[in-house]
Design an enzyme around this catalytic site. Structure first.
Site, PDB file in Angstrom:
ATOM      1  N   LYS A  22       0.826  -1.213   0.000  1.00 54.91           N
ATOM      2  CA  LYS A  22       0.000   0.000   0.000  1.00 54.91           C
ATOM      3  C   LYS A  22       0.858   1.260   0.000  1.00 54.91           C
ATOM      4  O   LYS A  22       0.588   2.202  -0.750  1.00 54.91           O
ATOM      5  CB  LYS A  22      -0.957  -0.012   1.204  1.00 54.91           C
ATOM      6  CG  LYS A  22      -1.897   1.195   1.265  1.00 54.91           C
ATOM      7  CD  LYS A  22      -3.119   0.905   2.112  1.00 54.91           C
ATOM      8  CE  LYS A  22      -2.802   0.869   3.594  1.00 54.91           C
ATOM      9  NZ  LYS A  22      -2.732   2.234   4.183  1.00 54.91           N
ATOM     10  N   SER A  23       1.885   1.292   0.834  1.00 52.09           N
ATOM     11  CA  SER A  23       2.743   2.476   0.900  1.00 52.09           C
ATOM     12  C   SER A  23       3.410   2.751  -0.443  1.00 52.09           C
ATOM     13  O   SER A  23       3.463   3.896  -0.906  1.00 52.09           O
ATOM     14  CB  SER A  23       3.817   2.289   1.980  1.00 52.09           C
ATOM     15  OG  SER A  23       3.258   2.245   3.265  1.00 52.09           O
ATOM     16  N   ARG A 123      -7.804  12.283  13.073  1.00 54.14           N
ATOM     17  CA  ARG A 123      -6.371  12.021  13.195  1.00 54.14           C
ATOM     18  C   ARG A 123      -5.569  13.319  13.154  1.00 54.14           C
ATOM     19  O   ARG A 123      -5.928  14.271  12.473  1.00 54.14           O
ATOM     20  CB  ARG A 123      -5.920  11.051  12.102  1.00 54.14           C
ATOM     21  CG  ARG A 123      -6.619   9.708  12.228  1.00 54.14           C
ATOM     22  CD  ARG A 123      -6.212   8.730  11.147  1.00 54.14           C
ATOM     23  NE  ARG A 123      -4.813   8.340  11.275  1.00 54.14           N
ATOM     24  CZ  ARG A 123      -4.222   7.481  10.442  1.00 54.14           C
ATOM     25  NH1 ARG A 123      -4.906   6.953   9.434  1.00 54.14           N
ATOM     26  NH2 ARG A 123      -2.957   7.154  10.608  1.00 54.14           N
ATOM     27  N   SER A 166       8.013   9.342  11.744  1.00 56.86           N
ATOM     28  CA  SER A 166       6.842   9.200  10.882  1.00 56.86           C
ATOM     29  C   SER A 166       7.265   9.284   9.428  1.00 56.86           C
ATOM     30  O   SER A 166       7.720  10.340   8.968  1.00 56.86           O
ATOM     31  CB  SER A 166       5.799  10.285  11.183  1.00 56.86           C
ATOM     32  OG  SER A 166       4.782  10.281  10.185  1.00 56.86           O
ATOM     33  N   GLN A 168       5.241   9.225   6.963  1.00 54.65           N
ATOM     34  CA  GLN A 168       4.294  10.084   6.254  1.00 54.65           C
ATOM     35  C   GLN A 168       4.710  11.549   6.345  1.00 54.65           C
ATOM     36  O   GLN A 168       4.660  12.278   5.347  1.00 54.65           O
ATOM     37  CB  GLN A 168       2.888   9.887   6.808  1.00 54.65           C
ATOM     38  CG  GLN A 168       2.307   8.506   6.526  1.00 54.65           C
ATOM     39  CD  GLN A 168       0.920   8.324   7.130  1.00 54.65           C
ATOM     40  OE1 GLN A 168       0.357   9.247   7.710  1.00 54.65           O
ATOM     41  NE2 GLN A 168       0.374   7.130   6.992  1.00 54.65           N
ATOM     42  N   ASP A 314       2.682  -0.646  11.857  1.00 60.51           N
ATOM     43  CA  ASP A 314       1.367  -1.029  11.334  1.00 60.51           C
ATOM     44  C   ASP A 314       0.994  -2.469  11.661  1.00 60.51           C
ATOM     45  O   ASP A 314      -0.147  -2.882  11.412  1.00 60.51           O
ATOM     46  CB  ASP A 314       1.321  -0.833   9.816  1.00 60.51           C
ATOM     47  CG  ASP A 314       1.190   0.628   9.429  1.00 60.51           C
ATOM     48  OD1 ASP A 314       0.719   1.420  10.270  1.00 60.51           O
ATOM     49  OD2 ASP A 314       1.563   0.978   8.297  1.00 60.51           O
ATOM     50  N   LYS A 341      -3.693   6.065  15.200  1.00 57.88           N
ATOM     51  CA  LYS A 341      -3.881   5.380  13.921  1.00 57.88           C
ATOM     52  C   LYS A 341      -5.367   5.443  13.550  1.00 57.88           C
ATOM     53  O   LYS A 341      -6.104   6.293  14.025  1.00 57.88           O
ATOM     54  CB  LYS A 341      -3.365   3.948  14.026  1.00 57.88           C
ATOM     55  CG  LYS A 341      -1.843   3.844  14.111  1.00 57.88           C
ATOM     56  CD  LYS A 341      -1.221   4.266  12.792  1.00 57.88           C
ATOM     57  CE  LYS A 341       0.267   4.017  12.747  1.00 57.88           C
ATOM     58  NZ  LYS A 341       0.836   4.374  11.425  1.00 57.88           N
ATOM     59  N   ARG A 345      -5.294   2.118  18.712  1.00 58.55           N
ATOM     60  CA  ARG A 345      -5.059   0.677  18.609  1.00 58.55           C
ATOM     61  C   ARG A 345      -4.660   0.040  19.938  1.00 58.55           C
ATOM     62  O   ARG A 345      -4.885  -1.155  20.135  1.00 58.55           O
ATOM     63  CB  ARG A 345      -4.017   0.393  17.516  1.00 58.55           C
ATOM     64  CG  ARG A 345      -4.605   0.585  16.125  1.00 58.55           C
ATOM     65  CD  ARG A 345      -3.648   0.274  15.014  1.00 58.55           C
ATOM     66  NE  ARG A 345      -4.355   0.324  13.724  1.00 58.55           N
ATOM     67  CZ  ARG A 345      -3.764   0.412  12.549  1.00 58.55           C
ATOM     68  NH1 ARG A 345      -2.433   0.452  12.485  1.00 58.55           N
ATOM     69  NH2 ARG A 345      -4.482   0.450  11.443  1.00 58.55           N
ATOM     70  N   ARG A 386      -6.927  -3.190  10.217  1.00 61.88           N
ATOM     71  CA  ARG A 386      -5.895  -4.105  10.720  1.00 61.88           C
ATOM     72  C   ARG A 386      -6.360  -4.834  11.985  1.00 61.88           C
ATOM     73  O   ARG A 386      -5.994  -5.993  12.207  1.00 61.88           O
ATOM     74  CB  ARG A 386      -4.595  -3.351  10.952  1.00 61.88           C
ATOM     75  CG  ARG A 386      -4.066  -2.686   9.675  1.00 61.88           C
ATOM     76  CD  ARG A 386      -2.604  -2.336   9.751  1.00 61.88           C
ATOM     77  NE  ARG A 386      -2.217  -1.460   8.659  1.00 61.88           N
ATOM     78  CZ  ARG A 386      -1.959  -1.837   7.416  1.00 61.88           C
ATOM     79  NH1 ARG A 386      -2.051  -3.116   7.089  1.00 61.88           N
ATOM     80  NH2 ARG A 386      -1.612  -0.961   6.482  1.00 61.88           N
TER      81      ARG A 386
END
EC number: 2.5.1.19
Length: 433
Positions: A22-23, A123, A166, A168, A314, A341, A345, A386
């Site tokens: 996905k990334s 988020r 991070s 991202q 993740d 997330k 989580r 997930r």
């Protein structure tokens, strides 16, 4: 509401590939759209998150053919060729899409708005707003959350130290750096996935990398490429978990990306006693790839080294289940990032495990999980893809049937999960409320 109904007592076996990473799929779409010429992508993940990124660039005038069975042809617009979107760009459930697109849009000569679903709008986006604003971007956001209203402005390079590891945020700053005057540098406090740096170089953008520091200069150009996306180790993680905890399992996952910034799940499970073997090691599209064989093995609780947390960030829903199935205690620390997330989580996994009879001591930055038999019952995934998949695999060793609620978002990252899990032997049924 989509639910998973899973019966216990089976094992996992077989040999098959997992869907594309996905990334890497997100980044292939972004850089292909910003490149000059045609980019051909094979193995693209056709999940809802990546489709949101594709839709965003189509809204900005980028022509694409596909995706069809993992193939996408992108007719790049070049770094200066995007057009102003006439509607807000909807990132759906994808934090990656929103944060990376913000980096691209910060330097555009037009205004834009990024929106997302209810989960994404909770988020934190302040972590990208701060460095982008320091580069000269004008971005409005209420309480540091989406929607993001971006008024593109000329940018200047910065030397930015990430306060939290991070990938991202790192990627958002580097993408903005493509449009900035001078040099843009990012230093990270701990290693994170480096797909952006690898792929930027593959598209012709020099990136200087010195340990935790990555730098690039604006004013360059990207050239279209042919890319093969490897299998997603984050998706493979659920099958690594299932085959490890279910007696009699013997499973091989083909063509999985094993980038060293992503293999924390393998190292942690191996430290716990898992039998995981990497074979047919090779390189695909500038990324290391292997076939992964995993067989049942009894697990032992461990203290997970904090340095491994960013390398498996993740995969922690799967690791929570592994810990509950291990002998003794597993201690997780330094994982406060899990609280922001798609769900909190730590809280959701702790609550779900307690509902199955496990003993979990929740902490601010992690948890202490005592291994025990898992009961059957009902678990709410809180719309976190997930978490839904992790509890589906937990059902392999539960003492009774399991019902997992709110599973529709599995389609964001792994739309073929139910079919592949059934193929491997999981007694799973998808139901609608």
């Amino acid at each position: 509401m989509t639910r998973y109904l899973v019966r216990p007592g089976s094992r996992l076996a077989g040999r098959f590939p997992v869907p594309g990473d996905k990334s890497i799929s997100h980044r292939a779409v972004i850089l292909g759209a910003l490149a000059e010429g045609v980019t051909e992508v094979e193995g693209l993940l056709e999940g809802a998150d990546v489709l949101a990124t594709i839709a965003a660039f189509r809204s900005m005038g980028v022509q694409m053919e596909g995706p069809d069975k993992g193939h996408l042809r992108i007719h790049g617009a070049g770094l200066q060729g995007l057009r102003a979107p006439v509607v807000p760009l909807d990132c759906g459930n994808s934090g990656t899409a929103m944060r990376l697109l913000a980096g691209v849009l910060a330097g555009q000569p037009f205004p834009s708005t990024l929106v997302g679903d209810a989960s994404l709008q909770k988020r934190p986006m302040g972590r990208i707003l701060n460095p982008l604003r320091a580069m000269g971007a004008e971005i409005a956001a209420q309480d540091g959350r989406a929607p993001l209203h971006i008024h593109g402005r000329p940018l200047h390079g910065i030397d930015y130290a990430l306060p939290v590891a991070s990938a991202q945020v790192k990627s958002a700053v580097l993408l903005a750096g493509l449009y900035a005057d001078g040099q843009t540098c990012v230093t990270e406090p701990a290693p994170t996935r480096d797909h952006s740096e690898r792929m930027l170089q593959g598209f012709g953008q020099p990136v200087e990398r010195h340990g935790p520091r990555a730098c690039l200069r604006g004013g360059g150009r990207l050239c279209g490429q042919a890319l093969q996306v490897p299998g997603d180790i984050s998706s493979a993680a659920f099958f690594l978990l299932g085959a490890t905890i279910a007696p009699g399992s013997d499973l091989t996952l083909e063509g999985v990306g094993i980038n060293p910034t992503r293999t924390g799940i393998i190292e942690i499970l191996t430290r716990m006693g898992a039998r995981i073997d990497l074979t047919a090691l090779r390189e695909v599209g500038g990324e290391p790839v292997a076939d992964i064989r995993v067989r049942y093995a009894p697990l032992q609780g461990i203290a997970i080294p904090p340095r491994l947390v960013p390398l498996a960030i993740d995969e922690f829903p799967a690791l929570f289940i592994a810990a509950a199935c291990a002998k003794g205690q597993t201690v997780i620390t330094g994982a406060e990032e899990l609280r922001v997330k798609e769900s909190d989580r730590i809280a959701v996994m702790a609550g779900g495990l307690r509902a199955l009879g496990a003993t979990v001591e929740e902490r601010v930055d992690g948890a202490i999980i005592s291994g025990s038999a898992l009961l059957g019952g009902r678990v709410d995934s809180h719309g976190d893809h997930r978490i839904a998949m992790a509890f589906a695999m937990a059902a392999l060793v539960a003492q009774g049937d399991m019902e997992i609620l709110d599973c529709a978002n599995v389609a964001t990252s792994f739309p073929s999960f139910p079919a592949l899990a059934q193929q491997a032997g999981l007694l799973l049924e998808v139901a609608s409320a």
